[in-house]
Design a protein around this motif. Structure first.
Motif, short mmCIF file in Angstrom:
data_model
loop_
_atom_site.label_atom_id
_atom_site.label_comp_id
_atom_site.label_asym_id
_atom_site.label_seq_id
_atom_site.Cartn_x
_atom_site.Cartn_y
_atom_site.Cartn_z
N MET A 142 0.82 -1.21 0.00
CA MET A 142 0.00 0.00 0.00
C MET A 142 0.86 1.26 0.00
O MET A 142 0.49 2.27 -0.62
N GLN A 143 2.01 1.22 0.65
CA GLN A 143 2.95 2.34 0.53
C GLN A 143 3.36 2.53 -0.93
O GLN A 143 3.41 3.66 -1.43
N HIS A 144 3.68 1.41 -1.59
CA HIS A 144 4.10 1.45 -3.00
C HIS A 144 3.03 2.12 -3.86
O HIS A 144 3.35 2.92 -4.75
N LEU A 145 1.77 1.83 -3.59
CA LEU A 145 0.68 2.41 -4.38
C LEU A 145 0.51 3.90 -4.08
O LEU A 145 0.37 4.71 -5.00
N ALA A 146 0.55 4.26 -2.79
CA ALA A 146 0.38 5.67 -2.43
C ALA A 146 1.51 6.53 -2.98
O ALA A 146 1.28 7.68 -3.39
N VAL B 96 -14.87 9.36 -9.38
CA VAL B 96 -13.63 8.66 -9.08
C VAL B 96 -13.58 7.38 -9.90
O VAL B 96 -14.61 6.84 -10.32
N ASP B 97 -12.36 6.90 -10.16
CA ASP B 97 -12.14 5.60 -10.79
C ASP B 97 -11.75 4.61 -9.69
O ASP B 97 -10.75 4.81 -9.00
N ILE B 98 -12.55 3.55 -9.54
CA ILE B 98 -12.34 2.57 -8.48
C ILE B 98 -11.62 1.34 -9.03
O ILE B 98 -12.00 0.79 -10.06
N TYR B 99 -10.59 0.91 -8.31
CA TYR B 99 -9.91 -0.35 -8.58
C TYR B 99 -9.98 -1.19 -7.30
O TYR B 99 -9.66 -0.70 -6.22
N LEU B 100 -10.42 -2.42 -7.42
CA LEU B 100 -10.56 -3.30 -6.27
C LEU B 100 -9.43 -4.33 -6.27
O LEU B 100 -9.18 -4.98 -7.30
N PHE B 101 -8.77 -4.45 -5.12
CA PHE B 101 -7.73 -5.46 -4.96
C PHE B 101 -8.04 -6.25 -3.68
O PHE B 101 -8.31 -5.67 -2.63
N GLY B 102 -7.98 -7.58 -3.79
CA GLY B 102 -8.24 -8.40 -2.61
C GLY B 102 -7.42 -9.67 -2.61
O GLY B 102 -7.07 -10.21 -3.65
N LYS C 251 -13.19 0.28 -12.51
CA LYS C 251 -12.37 0.15 -13.72
C LYS C 251 -11.81 -1.26 -13.89
O LYS C 251 -11.65 -1.73 -15.01
N ALA C 252 -11.47 -1.93 -12.77
CA ALA C 252 -10.90 -3.28 -12.85
C ALA C 252 -10.88 -3.89 -11.46
O ALA C 252 -10.87 -3.19 -10.44
N ILE C 253 -10.85 -5.22 -11.44
CA ILE C 253 -10.76 -5.98 -10.19
C ILE C 253 -9.60 -6.96 -10.31
O ILE C 253 -9.47 -7.67 -11.32
N MET C 254 -8.74 -6.98 -9.27
CA MET C 254 -7.66 -7.96 -9.23
C MET C 254 -7.78 -8.76 -7.94
O MET C 254 -7.83 -8.19 -6.84
N VAL D 230 -2.26 -2.62 -14.47
CA VAL D 230 -3.70 -2.39 -14.61
C VAL D 230 -4.05 -0.95 -14.24
O VAL D 230 -4.83 -0.29 -14.92
N LEU D 231 -3.46 -0.44 -13.18
CA LEU D 231 -3.71 0.95 -12.77
C LEU D 231 -3.24 1.94 -13.84
O LEU D 231 -3.80 3.04 -13.98
N GLN D 232 -2.22 1.55 -14.59
CA GLN D 232 -1.69 2.42 -15.64
C GLN D 232 -2.40 2.25 -16.97
O GLN D 232 -2.06 2.91 -17.95
#
Length: 354
Positions: A81-85, A155-161, A183-186, A324-326
């Motif tokens: 999550m640090q990497h994403l932020a 907002v564009d939502i991306y779900l990660f679980g 936008k996408a689910i991973m 995917v985020l890109q």
């Protein structure tokens, strides 16, 4: 004994005892960030936000991050999550299960220290049905988004679980009809139904508990995935989730844009089968980046693998979600798994789709 032998012989034959790949450089990590928390672990509505220091975009990219079963402490996934932020994404980690983690503002509250405490967290997590967990997570994240961004619509939502969280992000559109623009689910190593948790977890529990009495099952919830891109990341050494499980359930994912990617364990010609710190194992906890418990190696494997940063995180899970985020299609993900220190390529990732 094995590790001592390696340390003695390695200076004389470094090519025979290579090191695994080191962490990549990430030039896109340009933002500072801070964390902020809302809600309560005990009430099942805790959210930890990882908020980049940047001008708010016209359409922010938001990641809703759901943990594995009883892993509701954000510390376990903190490095990812640090990497994403640091890339400018707004990350909201939801502890959707009722447990006794402390409601800290920082991402590093005290960790559970023994098996008994982990089992207690598991038992606490059965107090709520899966559908209610997902609904509560959305309400909590929705409020946190409003607090941070001032709005929740554009907002564009991306779900990660991960694990059960993987099943829940795949089931999210079925239960949360008002989520804006997914936008996408991973889903990383997702189980396919809450009734399919490992036997060691559920064998002493009554089937009358809410989590099991009203199971979430992809056979039903997958119908909500229409027109939403979906990627599954699964390890070939996962003791809980098999690629064949999802191959047999592939038709329940009601989207035409879907792909499964299977990471491969690399023991380097079996040299490191006795040294899990060096071996690259494609086990269940490929997404967990921080230490789970002070437990023997064999016990950690039983619960899905150790929490560490290694190549399976960086070049499989992280790189896939970054792409995917890109804007890369979930069907076109590629993986450069790098090389061992002597130049030998790490075993690659196998895509699968029906």
């Amino acid at each position: 004994m094995f590790k001592q032998l390696i340390s003695v012989l390695k200076p004389y034959a470094p090519g025979l005892f290579p090191d695994p790949p080191t962490k990549p450089n990430y030039p896109q990590e340009v933002y500072q960030y801070h964390t902020q928390a809302w809600g309560s672990h005990q009430k099942g509505n805790y959210v930890m936000g990882y908020i980049p220091h940047r001008d708010t975009p016209a359409t922010p990219q938001v990641v809703i991050y759901l943990h594995g079963f009883a892993f509701g402490n954000p510390y376990y996934y903190d490095a990812h999550m640090q990497h994403l932020a640091k890339q400018g994404y707004y990350v909201f980690f939801a502890d959707y299960q009722k447990d006794k983690y402390p409601n800290d503002q920082t991402p590093q509250p005290p960790k559970f220290g023994n098996v008994e405490q982990l089992i207690a967290a598991v038992v606490d997590s059965f107090k709520t049905s899966g559908e209610d967990m997902i609904q509560n997570a959305w309400e909590a994240v929705h409020n946190a988004m409003r607090a941070v961004l001032g709005q929740t619509e554009n907002v564009d939502i991306y779900l990660f679980g991960h694990s059960v969280g993987g099943l829940f992000v795949l089931s999210w559109p079925n239960f949360v009809k008002k989520t804006p623009n997914i936008k996408a689910i991973m889903a990383a190593d997702p189980i396919s139904a809450t009734a399919e948790l490992p036997e060691w977890i559920i064998q002493h529990l009554s089937s009358d508990v809410p989590f099991l009495k009203c199971p979430v099952d992809i056979k039903t919830t997958g119908a909500g995935l229409r027109n939403i891109p979906v990627a599954l990341l699964i390890g070939n050494s996962d003791l809980f989730v098999k690629p064949t499980t999802w191959q047999n359930r592939w038709s329940y994912l009601a989207t035409a844009t879907k792909q499964m990617y299977i990471s491969q364990s690399d023991y380097y010609y079996n040299i490191y089968r006795c040294d899990a710190k060096r071996a690259l194992i494609a086990y269940h906890n490929q997404s967990v980046t921080n230490k789970l418990l002070d437990l023997p190696k064999d016990v950690q494997l039983i619960i899905g693998g150790a929490g560490v940063e290694n190549n399976m995180r960086w070049r499989f899970v992280w790189d896939a979600f970054d792409a995917v985020l890109q804007g890369t299609s979930v069907k076109n993900l590629t993986f450069d798994m790098s090389t061992w220190s002597n130049g030998r390529k790490v075993t690659g990732v196998k895509p699968w789709s029906n």
